[in-house]
Design an enzyme around this catalytic site. Sequence first.
Site, PDB file in Angstrom:
ATOM      1  N   MET A 291      14.891 -15.244   3.040  1.00 34.22           N
ATOM      2  CA  MET A 291      13.992 -16.101   3.526  1.00 34.22           C
ATOM      3  C   MET A 291      14.509 -16.635   4.917  1.00 34.22           C
ATOM      4  SD  MET A 291      12.934 -17.940   0.047  1.00 34.22           S
ATOM      5  CE  MET A 291      14.679 -18.189  -0.404  1.00 34.22           C
TER       6      MET A 291
ATOM      7  N   ARG B 144      11.538 -18.718  -3.422  1.00 35.45           N
ATOM      8  CA  ARG B 144      11.377 -20.003  -3.492  1.00 35.45           C
ATOM      9  C   ARG B 144      11.720 -20.716  -4.423  1.00 35.45           C
ATOM     10  NH1 ARG B 144       5.120 -19.331  -3.086  1.00 35.45           N
ATOM     11  NH2 ARG B 144       5.671 -17.627  -4.203  1.00 35.45           N
TER      12      ARG B 144
ATOM     13  N   ASN C 290       9.850  -8.619  -7.077  1.00 34.10           N
ATOM     14  CA  ASN C 290      10.033 -10.101  -6.429  1.00 34.10           C
ATOM     15  C   ASN C 290       8.381 -10.778  -6.638  1.00 34.10           C
ATOM     16  OD1 ASN C 290       9.944 -10.990  -2.931  1.00 34.10           O
ATOM     17  ND2 ASN C 290      10.713 -12.212  -4.819  1.00 34.10           N
ATOM     18  N   GLY C 291       8.557 -11.892  -6.591  1.00 30.25           N
ATOM     19  CA  GLY C 291       7.236 -12.658  -6.620  1.00 30.25           C
ATOM     20  C   GLY C 291       6.951 -13.756  -7.849  1.00 30.25           C
ATOM     21  N   ASP C 292       6.767 -14.931  -7.731  1.00 26.73           N
ATOM     22  CA  ASP C 292       6.435 -15.708  -8.867  1.00 26.73           C
ATOM     23  C   ASP C 292       7.522 -15.880 -10.087  1.00 26.73           C
ATOM     24  OD1 ASP C 292       4.263 -16.281  -7.655  1.00 26.73           O
ATOM     25  OD2 ASP C 292       2.870 -15.126  -8.928  1.00 26.73           O
TER      26      ASP C 292
ATOM     27  N   CYS D 116       7.605  -9.299   5.730  1.00 23.73           N
ATOM     28  CA  CYS D 116       7.454 -10.473   5.908  1.00 23.73           C
ATOM     29  C   CYS D 116       5.905 -10.750   6.323  1.00 23.73           C
ATOM     30  CB  CYS D 116       8.346 -10.816   7.076  1.00 23.73           C
ATOM     31  SG  CYS D 116       8.135 -12.540   7.872  1.00 23.73           S
TER      32      CYS D 116
END
Length: 330
Positions: A17, A225, A200-202, A100
Amino acid sequence: MQIGRHRIDPPVILAPMAGVTDKPFRQLCKRLGAGLAVSEMTISDPRFWKTEKSLRRMDHLGEPDPISVQIAGTVPELLADAARYNVDHGAQIVDINMGCPAKKVCNAWAGSALMRDEALVARILAAVVRAVDVPVTLKIRTGWDACHKNAPVIARIAQDAGVAALAVHGRTRDQQYTGQAEYGTIAAIKADLSIPVIVNGDIDSPRKAAEVLAQTGCDAVMIGRAAQGRPWIFRESAHFLATGESLPEPSLQEVRDVLLGHLRHLHEFYGEPAGVRIARKHLGWYAKDRPENTAFRAVVNRAESAAAQIALTAEYFDALIAGEPLSMAA
């Protein structure tokens, strides 16, 4: 999970990130259980390699193995040179950014914009894999937009080019971080490939990590995140994946000690005033899920020096630990 000669254990990875996964944060997440931590992306244009920003991003001294460095760009030859340069400066895994969604990256046809040109993707991957003798990995999204979800095609191109592992964020570029991650697409990609696939994701909890691995059949999860302000999510996820049991939340004392250690490393790494400024966003993330968030921000945002930031943070947490009213701490 195996990436080349590197065993990634536990299979819980810190996502790259920009502006977040600097050396202090990578080292912290590895210490708290991440099996791998991928660096912020470094630009492939050699004109920028000697800037203060790039030199910091390429600083891996003292970082635990394996060291994974992400590179970004659009020209196969430049990306190959960047891969060689980073390997010469400590990279043990080279990751290529095609995920990205940032406008300034995509406007230069880098990042996820590359997924619009499958022939160029093939040339880039072939050039980088030929250039270095360390494993090359790739990070992509499910596609450019809802009408162009070509991640399965890109995934096959990657495997054929010799890419050692693939990470897939379950959204298109157009979605940015909205909507829900498409685990079905990632499951189909995993079923079609023989190389390791990282989902990847959530993924925001240990239980979600286990559910997503079961749903997709992937080899590892990548957390981005959800690790901001919660770096212990890696050890929690690793423990849950291994045992099916949840670890208790960290105590206020541990949160204080982790945060103070992180602040000191940021101050040392960036110096003043940059370290103080950069630390503020991390302080906000540590506090985001706590009821005293507003009061905490009011306290730490007053700090203009590293010493003041450390002192105010320590005093605030010590007051919370002692059970004093929040108004006294603020």
